[in-house]
Design a protein around this motif. Structure first.
Motif, PDB file in Angstrom:
ATOM      1  N   THR A  56       0.630  -1.325  -0.125  1.00  0.00           N
ATOM      2  CA  THR A  56       0.411  -0.065  -0.120  1.00  0.00           C
ATOM      3  C   THR A  56       1.446   1.128   0.277  1.00  0.00           C
ATOM      4  N   ALA A  57       0.126   2.521  -0.679  1.00  0.00           N
ATOM      5  CA  ALA A  57       1.013   3.692  -0.117  1.00  0.00           C
ATOM      6  C   ALA A  57       1.515   3.932   1.289  1.00  0.00           C
ATOM      7  N   GLY A  58       1.240   3.415   2.070  1.00  0.00           N
ATOM      8  CA  GLY A  58       1.928   3.626   3.964  1.00  0.00           C
ATOM      9  C   GLY A  58       3.102   2.483   3.614  1.00  0.00           C
ATOM     10  N   GLU A  59       2.639   1.624   3.449  1.00  0.00           N
ATOM     11  CA  GLU A  59       3.819   0.267   3.883  1.00  0.00           C
ATOM     12  C   GLU A  59       4.679   0.346   2.413  1.00  0.00           C
ATOM     13  N   ASN A  60       4.787   1.559   1.888  1.00  0.00           N
ATOM     14  CA  ASN A  60       5.832   2.199   0.855  1.00  0.00           C
ATOM     15  C   ASN A  60       6.729   3.528   1.365  1.00  0.00           C
ATOM     16  N   VAL A  61       5.538   3.842   2.243  1.00  0.00           N
ATOM     17  CA  VAL A  61       6.437   5.368   2.760  1.00  0.00           C
ATOM     18  C   VAL A  61       7.013   4.325   4.149  1.00  0.00           C
ATOM     19  N   ALA A  62       6.686   3.149   4.424  1.00  0.00           N
ATOM     20  CA  ALA A  62       7.243   2.890   5.744  1.00  0.00           C
ATOM     21  C   ALA A  62       8.856   2.144   5.492  1.00  0.00           C
ATOM     22  N   LEU A  63       8.638   1.312   3.747  1.00  0.00           N
ATOM     23  CA  LEU A  63      10.044   0.900   3.292  1.00  0.00           C
ATOM     24  C   LEU A  63      11.385   1.129   3.982  1.00  0.00           C
ATOM     25  N   PRO A  64      11.858   2.123   4.162  1.00  0.00           N
ATOM     26  CA  PRO A  64      13.127   3.002   4.569  1.00  0.00           C
ATOM     27  C   PRO A  64      13.592   3.427   6.056  1.00  0.00           C
ATOM     28  N   LEU A  65      12.003   3.355   6.332  1.00  0.00           N
ATOM     29  CA  LEU A  65      12.023   3.644   7.523  1.00  0.00           C
ATOM     30  C   LEU A  65      12.181   2.088   8.755  1.00  0.00           C
ATOM     31  N   ARG A  66      11.602   1.063   8.434  1.00  0.00           N
ATOM     32  CA  ARG A  66      11.747  -0.533   8.667  1.00  0.00           C
ATOM     33  C   ARG A  66      13.086  -0.475   8.377  1.00  0.00           C
ATOM     34  N   TYR A  67      13.466  -0.187   7.494  1.00  0.00           N
ATOM     35  CA  TYR A  67      15.113  -0.746   7.477  1.00  0.00           C
ATOM     36  C   TYR A  67      16.254   0.194   7.596  1.00  0.00           C
ATOM     37  N   HIS A  68      15.827   0.914   7.916  1.00  0.00           N
ATOM     38  CA  HIS A  68      17.056   1.700   8.690  1.00  0.00           C
ATOM     39  C   HIS A  68      16.999   2.143  10.295  1.00  0.00           C
ATOM     40  N   THR A  69      15.705   1.681  10.428  1.00  0.00           N
ATOM     41  CA  THR A  69      15.596   2.256  12.209  1.00  0.00           C
ATOM     42  C   THR A  69      14.938   0.703  12.792  1.00  0.00           C
ATOM     43  N   ARG A  70      14.699   1.248  13.609  1.00  0.00           N
ATOM     44  CA  ARG A  70      14.404  -0.028  14.800  1.00  0.00           C
ATOM     45  C   ARG A  70      12.809   0.881  15.512  1.00  0.00           C
ATOM     46  N   LEU A  71      12.574   1.246  15.221  1.00  0.00           N
ATOM     47  CA  LEU A  71      11.388   1.779  15.236  1.00  0.00           C
ATOM     48  C   LEU A  71      10.301   1.307  15.974  1.00  0.00           C
ATOM     49  N   PRO A  72       9.135   1.357  16.884  1.00  0.00           N
ATOM     50  CA  PRO A  72       7.642   0.318  16.810  1.00  0.00           C
ATOM     51  C   PRO A  72       7.079   1.004  16.310  1.00  0.00           C
ATOM     52  N   ASP A  73       6.333   0.118  15.713  1.00  0.00           N
ATOM     53  CA  ASP A  73       5.826  -0.191  14.742  1.00  0.00           C
ATOM     54  C   ASP A  73       4.322   1.031  14.419  1.00  0.00           C
ATOM     55  N   ALA A  74       4.287   0.899  16.323  1.00  0.00           N
ATOM     56  CA  ALA A  74       2.798   2.713  15.800  1.00  0.00           C
ATOM     57  C   ALA A  74       3.176   4.071  15.999  1.00  0.00           C
ATOM     58  N   VAL A  75       4.599   3.970  16.084  1.00  0.00           N
ATOM     59  CA  VAL A  75       5.841   5.279  15.628  1.00  0.00           C
ATOM     60  C   VAL A  75       6.108   5.623  14.645  1.00  0.00           C
ATOM     61  N   ILE A  76       5.940   3.720  13.648  1.00  0.00           N
ATOM     62  CA  ILE A  76       6.315   4.402  11.894  1.00  0.00           C
ATOM     63  C   ILE A  76       5.464   4.792  11.297  1.00  0.00           C
ATOM     64  N   ARG A  77       3.383   3.834  11.795  1.00  0.00           N
ATOM     65  CA  ARG A  77       2.306   4.123  11.706  1.00  0.00           C
ATOM     66  C   ARG A  77       2.206   5.461  11.788  1.00  0.00           C
ATOM     67  N   ARG A  78       2.802   6.675  12.828  1.00  0.00           N
ATOM     68  CA  ARG A  78       2.401   7.953  12.522  1.00  0.00           C
ATOM     69  C   ARG A  78       3.448   8.621  12.149  1.00  0.00           C
ATOM     70  N   ILE A  79       4.192   8.241  11.604  1.00  0.00           N
ATOM     71  CA  ILE A  79       5.727   9.028  10.856  1.00  0.00           C
ATOM     72  C   ILE A  79       5.200   8.916   9.497  1.00  0.00           C
ATOM     73  N   VAL A  80       4.879   7.773   8.401  1.00  0.00           N
ATOM     74  CA  VAL A  80       4.054   7.735   7.831  1.00  0.00           C
ATOM     75  C   VAL A  80       2.532   8.513   7.720  1.00  0.00           C
ATOM     76  N   GLU A  81       2.275   8.920   8.731  1.00  0.00           N
ATOM     77  CA  GLU A  81       0.658   9.492   8.860  1.00  0.00           C
ATOM     78  C   GLU A  81       1.038  10.827   8.166  1.00  0.00           C
ATOM     79  N   LEU A  82       1.903  11.377   8.670  1.00  0.00           N
ATOM     80  CA  LEU A  82       2.786  12.823   8.822  1.00  0.00           C
ATOM     81  C   LEU A  82       3.387  12.439   7.757  1.00  0.00           C
ATOM     82  N   LYS A  83       3.934  12.049   6.469  1.00  0.00           N
ATOM     83  CA  LYS A  83       4.272  12.070   5.740  1.00  0.00           C
ATOM     84  C   LYS A  83       3.441  12.462   4.697  1.00  0.00           C
TER      85      LYS A  83
END
Length: 261
Positions: free
Chosen positions: A96-123
């Motif tokens: 999905t669009a959200g999952e595409n935006v989350a890719l670099p965050l999942r690859y380069h960070t160890r942020l929790p899923d909830a934080v990644i979801r919030r960053i994706v929403e902001l971007k």
């Protein structure tokens, strides 16, 4: 200190010199339009900045640090500070669009899923597509897909953004949206933006500086007003779209010894 400093850069590919003694200093916080005929070396210049191409000679620095050569970890750290928007978007069709935006965050960070979801929403909200977070690329228009790709490029908050032909294939309305976003995000986030484009009329109004790459080097580096006022025959040929002049249509022809500028 400029965002990017290039001095006496020489790039050779397949035995052919693409850029020779190219020098360029890009101020921080600026929007720089990079223009030039096809095959002149615009993408080569970007690849040198991101470390994809090693120079035969000369230096390339990003935010005061030399682009690492032969040090994969150091190069990866540098690339985390550079966001790239590809003209083909590069979205994965099964995410999905959200999952595409989350890719670099999942690859380069160890942020929790909830934080990644919030960053994706902001971007996605920053590019006006918060409501498209669960849509797949096939459900997006060309302009929407380009904006999702832009949100992904911004996921890690890079201080330097590179746009490679960001307006290709877009209708006039989508083009206006992307151009406006480039300028607004640059100012709002304090970015430095390099925009490689053939769409001069659309991009020159938002550019602080213009760089023209032609005949193996930097043919011009100045303001849009200075470019429009120039009487250099090379630049005039490019701006006017004339087939005959200092820039050869046939890439195999010998180029002039002197560059415009």
């Amino acid at each position: 200190m400029p965002a990017v400093r290039i001095d006496d850069l020489r790039i050779v590919r397949g035995g052919r010199t693409i850029l020779d003694r190219a020098s360029l200093h890009i101020p921080r916080g600026s929007v720089v339009a990079v223009l030039g005929p096809s095959g002149a070396g615009k993408s080569t210049l970007l690849h040198a900045i991101t470390g994809e191409l090693a120079p035969a000679s000369g230096t390339v620095e990003v935010f005061g640090e030399p682009v690492p050569a032969g040090r994969p970890r150091a190069l990866m750290a540098l690339r985390r500070r550079i966001g790239v928007l590809l003209q083909g978007n590069g979205l994965l069709s099964d995410l999905t669009a959200g999952e595409n935006v989350a890719l670099p965050l999942r690859y380069h960070t160890r942020l929790p899923d909830a934080v990644i979801r919030r960053i994706v929403e902001l971007k996605l909200n920053a590019v006006g597509l918060r409501s498209a977070i669960d849509l797949y690329p096939r459900e997006l228009s060309g302009g929407m897909a380009r904006r999702v790709a832009l949100a992904r490029a911004l996921a890690l908050d890079p201080p330097l953004m590179i746009y490679d032909e960001p307006l290709t294939g877009l209708d006039p309305i989508a083009t206006g949206v992307i151009v406006s976003l480039i300028k607004r995000l640059n100012d709002m986030l304090g970015l430095t933006s390099l925009v490689v484009t053939h769409h001069m009329l659309e991009c020159l109004p938002i550019a602080d500086r213009v760089v023209v790459v032609a005949n193996g080097g930097i043919a011009f580096d100045g303001t849009p007003a200075e470019l429009e006022a120039t009487d250099d025959p090379l630049l005039h040929q490019f701006m006017a779209g004339e087939p005959d002049g200092p820039i050869p249509f046939d890439a195999g022809r010998e180029r002039p010894a002197a560059l415009g500028g």
